[in-house]
Design a protein around this motif. Sequence first.
Motif, PDB file in Angstrom:
ATOM      1  N   TYR A  88     -42.539  -7.925  70.480  1.00  0.00           N
ATOM      2  CA  TYR A  88     -42.968  -8.755  69.359  1.00  0.00           C
ATOM      3  C   TYR A  88     -44.304  -8.223  68.863  1.00  0.00           C
ATOM      4  N   ALA A  89     -44.613  -8.498  67.604  1.00  0.00           N
ATOM      5  CA  ALA A  89     -45.862  -8.036  67.011  1.00  0.00           C
ATOM      6  C   ALA A  89     -46.914  -9.123  67.106  1.00  0.00           C
ATOM      7  N   GLY A  90     -48.125  -8.719  67.490  1.00  0.00           N
ATOM      8  CA  GLY A  90     -49.257  -9.629  67.475  1.00  0.00           C
ATOM      9  C   GLY A  90     -49.748  -9.786  66.037  1.00  0.00           C
ATOM     10  N   ASP A  91     -50.959 -10.276  65.890  1.00  0.00           N
ATOM     11  CA  ASP A  91     -51.534 -10.453  64.559  1.00  0.00           C
ATOM     12  C   ASP A  91     -51.536  -9.134  63.805  1.00  0.00           C
ATOM     13  N   ARG A  92     -51.135  -9.192  62.563  1.00  0.00           N
ATOM     14  CA  ARG A  92     -51.082  -8.007  61.722  1.00  0.00           C
ATOM     15  C   ARG A  92     -52.273  -8.011  60.773  1.00  0.00           C
ATOM     16  N   ASP A  93     -52.949  -6.869  60.670  1.00  0.00           N
ATOM     17  CA  ASP A  93     -54.126  -6.730  59.818  1.00  0.00           C
ATOM     18  C   ASP A  93     -53.799  -5.741  58.707  1.00  0.00           C
ATOM     19  N   LEU A  94     -53.739  -6.229  57.482  1.00  0.00           N
ATOM     20  CA  LEU A  94     -53.411  -5.408  56.318  1.00  0.00           C
ATOM     21  C   LEU A  94     -54.626  -5.407  55.394  1.00  0.00           C
ATOM     22  N   THR A  95     -55.188  -4.229  55.156  1.00  0.00           N
ATOM     23  CA  THR A  95     -56.400  -4.102  54.355  1.00  0.00           C
ATOM     24  C   THR A  95     -56.131  -3.241  53.130  1.00  0.00           C
ATOM     25  N   LEU A  96     -56.457  -3.756  51.976  1.00  0.00           N
ATOM     26  CA  LEU A  96     -56.334  -2.987  50.737  1.00  0.00           C
ATOM     27  C   LEU A  96     -57.449  -1.955  50.698  1.00  0.00           C
ATOM     28  N   LYS A  97     -57.082  -0.677  50.625  1.00  0.00           N
ATOM     29  CA  LYS A  97     -58.062   0.413  50.596  1.00  0.00           C
ATOM     30  C   LYS A  97     -58.498   0.735  49.179  1.00  0.00           C
ATOM     31  N   SER A  98     -57.514   0.905  48.293  1.00  0.00           N
ATOM     32  CA  SER A  98     -57.864   1.266  46.919  1.00  0.00           C
ATOM     33  C   SER A  98     -56.687   1.006  45.992  1.00  0.00           C
ATOM     34  N   ILE A  99     -57.012   0.932  44.716  1.00  0.00           N
ATOM     35  CA  ILE A  99     -55.995   0.880  43.677  1.00  0.00           C
ATOM     36  C   ILE A  99     -56.373   1.936  42.651  1.00  0.00           C
ATOM     37  N   THR A 100     -55.485   2.886  42.478  1.00  0.00           N
ATOM     38  CA  THR A 100     -55.704   3.965  41.525  1.00  0.00           C
ATOM     39  C   THR A 100     -54.468   4.095  40.654  1.00  0.00           C
ATOM     40  N   GLY A 101     -54.654   4.016  39.360  1.00  0.00           N
ATOM     41  CA  GLY A 101     -53.519   4.134  38.454  1.00  0.00           C
ATOM     42  C   GLY A 101     -52.455   3.083  38.705  1.00  0.00           C
ATOM     43  N   GLY A 102     -52.872   1.902  39.124  1.00  0.00           N
ATOM     44  CA  GLY A 102     -51.920   0.824  39.389  1.00  0.00           C
ATOM     45  C   GLY A 102     -51.199   0.922  40.720  1.00  0.00           C
ATOM     46  N   LYS A 103     -51.535   1.927  41.541  1.00  0.00           N
ATOM     47  CA  LYS A 103     -50.906   2.092  42.850  1.00  0.00           C
ATOM     48  C   LYS A 103     -51.924   1.799  43.947  1.00  0.00           C
ATOM     49  N   ALA A 104     -51.498   0.979  44.887  1.00  0.00           N
ATOM     50  CA  ALA A 104     -52.385   0.568  45.978  1.00  0.00           C
ATOM     51  C   ALA A 104     -52.146   1.416  47.222  1.00  0.00           C
ATOM     52  N   THR A 105     -53.195   1.566  48.012  1.00  0.00           N
ATOM     53  CA  THR A 105     -53.072   2.146  49.353  1.00  0.00           C
ATOM     54  C   THR A 105     -53.637   1.130  50.345  1.00  0.00           C
ATOM     55  N   TRP A 106     -53.023   1.103  51.519  1.00  0.00           N
ATOM     56  CA  TRP A 106     -53.299   0.080  52.511  1.00  0.00           C
ATOM     57  C   TRP A 106     -53.561   0.669  53.886  1.00  0.00           C
ATOM     58  N   ASP A 107     -54.371  -0.041  54.672  1.00  0.00           N
ATOM     59  CA  ASP A 107     -54.496   0.215  56.104  1.00  0.00           C
ATOM     60  C   ASP A 107     -53.782  -0.936  56.810  1.00  0.00           C
ATOM     61  N   LEU A 108     -53.052  -0.622  57.876  1.00  0.00           N
ATOM     62  CA  LEU A 108     -52.277  -1.622  58.600  1.00  0.00           C
ATOM     63  C   LEU A 108     -52.433  -1.384  60.097  1.00  0.00           C
ATOM     64  N   SER A 109     -52.636  -2.469  60.849  1.00  0.00           N
ATOM     65  CA  SER A 109     -52.701  -2.336  62.315  1.00  0.00           C
ATOM     66  C   SER A 109     -52.181  -3.606  62.975  1.00  0.00           C
ATOM     67  N   PHE A 110     -51.626  -3.420  64.168  1.00  0.00           N
ATOM     68  CA  PHE A 110     -51.147  -4.530  64.994  1.00  0.00           C
ATOM     69  C   PHE A 110     -50.806  -3.997  66.374  1.00  0.00           C
ATOM     70  N   SER A 111     -50.530  -4.921  67.282  1.00  0.00           N
ATOM     71  CA  SER A 111     -50.061  -4.576  68.617  1.00  0.00           C
ATOM     72  C   SER A 111     -48.613  -4.988  68.753  1.00  0.00           C
ATOM     73  N   LEU A 112     -47.862  -4.188  69.464  1.00  0.00           N
ATOM     74  CA  LEU A 112     -46.482  -4.508  69.852  1.00  0.00           C
ATOM     75  C   LEU A 112     -46.503  -4.778  71.355  1.00  0.00           C
ATOM     76  N   ILE A 113     -45.999  -5.946  71.751  1.00  0.00           N
ATOM     77  CA  ILE A 113     -46.042  -6.349  73.144  1.00  0.00           C
ATOM     78  C   ILE A 113     -44.633  -6.577  73.656  1.00  0.00           C
ATOM     79  N   GLU A 114     -44.335  -5.982  74.804  1.00  0.00           N
ATOM     80  CA  GLU A 114     -42.992  -6.088  75.383  1.00  0.00           C
ATOM     81  C   GLU A 114     -42.726  -7.498  75.896  1.00  0.00           C
ATOM     82  N   PHE A 115     -41.490  -7.976  75.689  1.00  0.00           N
ATOM     83  CA  PHE A 115     -41.075  -9.277  76.229  1.00  0.00           C
ATOM     84  C   PHE A 115     -40.974  -9.204  77.721  1.00  0.00           C
TER      85      PHE A 115
END
Length: 115
Positions: A88-115
Amino acid sequence: MKLLKLDGYACPSPTAYKVALQAIDAESTGRNEKGIMSREMVRGEVHKIDVSWTNLTTEQAANILIKVKQESVTVAFFEGETETAKMYAGDRDLTLKSITGGKATWDLSFSLIEF
């Protein structure tokens, strides 16, 4: 070779990728009044994967987030060889890095933990 697949989706190569093995202890585990440890390990070698990406497109970020929003996901991951586990995924962190020409780039991080 892909480092990470989520329910068969081959994720873009992560920027950071760390596999840890955890031990799960019983609630009774702890130290007594003399400071002596009493440990009852319930399960060993539970995988936890810390993963992050930089500069993902909106589509790439959405594809990953769709896979990890479920209660569980089948994860194929590299740990010297390819392993597969229900996680399962823990808290997900999605950060908007930039918008250029109407296109966004993102940073994403989270932890995956085994059941």
